[in-house]
Design an enzyme around this catalytic site. Sequence first.
Site, short mmCIF file in Angstrom:
data_model
loop_
_atom_site.label_atom_id
_atom_site.label_comp_id
_atom_site.label_asym_id
_atom_site.label_seq_id
_atom_site.Cartn_x
_atom_site.Cartn_y
_atom_site.Cartn_z
N ASP A 18 0.83 -1.21 0.00
CA ASP A 18 0.00 0.00 0.00
C ASP A 18 0.86 1.26 0.00
O ASP A 18 0.51 2.28 0.62
CB ASP A 18 -0.93 0.02 1.22
CG ASP A 18 -1.75 -1.26 1.36
OD1 ASP A 18 -2.09 -1.84 0.33
OD2 ASP A 18 -2.04 -1.65 2.50
N GLU A 209 -11.09 0.00 -4.08
CA GLU A 209 -10.45 0.52 -2.87
C GLU A 209 -9.18 1.28 -3.27
O GLU A 209 -8.91 1.49 -4.44
CB GLU A 209 -10.10 -0.63 -1.91
CG GLU A 209 -9.13 -1.64 -2.49
CD GLU A 209 -8.76 -2.76 -1.52
OE1 GLU A 209 -9.11 -2.64 -0.33
OE2 GLU A 209 -8.13 -3.73 -1.95
#
Length: 473
Positions: A18, A209
């Site tokens: 991420d 997302e």
Amino acid sequence: MKKQAFNPYLPSWEYIPDGEPYVFGDRVYVYGSHDRFGGYAYCQNDYVCWSAPVDDLGNWRYEGVIYPRNEDPQNKDGQMLLFAPDVTVGPDGRYYLYYVLDGLNVVSVAVCDEPAGRYQFCGYVHYEDGTRLGEAETDEPQFDPGVLTEGDRTYLYTGFCMPGDESRHGSMVTVLGPDMLTVVRKPEFVAPSRSYEAGTGFEGHAFFEASSIRKAGGRYYFIYSSVLSHELCYAVSQSPLGPFRYMGTIVSNCDLFIDSYKPGDRPMYYGGNNHGSIVEIAGEWYIFYHRHTNGTNYSRQGCMEKIRILEDGTIPQVEMTSCGGNGGPLKGEGEYPAYIACSLYCRDYALTVGAPGEWMDCRFPKITQDQPDGAEGEAYIANMCPGAVAGFKYFECRGVKRIAVRTRGGARGRFLVRTAWDGEVIGSIELGWNNEWKIYSAEVAVPDGVHALYFEFEGYGRLSFAGFELMTA
């Protein structure tokens, strides 16, 4: 002396997915979640930070823990996990860390006077009446914050939309005031979920997302993970509030859609969810993303690739490589670890490592390690069964005459060496049965030029592959 830059760009024992990269001063800092090797869930470890000189992307420095998960006042027992964060510089010149805990639907904020210091909790994003964003009657749950500050306004992008969930409409932007906490403009949707993609231009690549936002060339780039999960897509606008127009895929962590060296519908690695963003480093643009290791969703590692932003604002999709931050191909001589493989597959095709909580079975090779989480050591490729292939891109080869490999395991056979996944065999290296790491070598004449290298195991049994050496003499 500068080091060559590999993928993953951090040590093989570190698991930072991420990734949100930023250049502050003369260093690039990466902020992300922190997976645990062999873990049973995403993001089990505390937030840490790594940084590198902007002119030496192979030389990353561990900055330490910047925020433990029990720092949040609603998580003093540490039972909740720290999901994907982002960082921005506020109008006061301080660094603000935005994050969501896995058991809450609100955005928490921490602050620090330096980019990689110890962040301190400073509050929750809230409306003027004190209601926390995500808890008002019409709010949707908050997730994966991405932030951009311009002047005294901070644009906060959030959202999580499972396909088929009509209660989730897409990624939303919320505008915050100069205190970095108070909402001054309510959430507005900027990218649709699958349930609401019709007629938007996002069809087939609706928002899932991983909201992230950057500005480049006067344009605002919204980077996100689509419902396909393995890809990072982008949409462009002239305003941080939108409207955003879908533009395409920047990178896929299984190399799907890339047709420059293989069919576009052929995966070359075991994919899974993806999250990252773009950053300009020393005049060049890069995409940061993550790959999946250990045959599971829960041991993800950061990778990076150089990208091009064209004059019209488009970003052509880039390949996964072993040399993303190197500025070009790796040297065609010397030793290389096997864990930098950017292609890994076998006779049984699989697009992903499976759903969260699932583990790939014994048919599939995987990148793994022997040491426990957090302990330094070298990763390797395990379970190279007959027909398994590990591929590495790219090398600048000049006069390579011999290749040595380091293997162990209950297997006998050979590595077939190619410079293209479907190319002619240019040499073979006989392998034996050995319980400890052992080196085998053979004459393999690699043509001069820039090439990939693919090692296919032919024989019986299963072996582990630790690394190889390209020899010019």
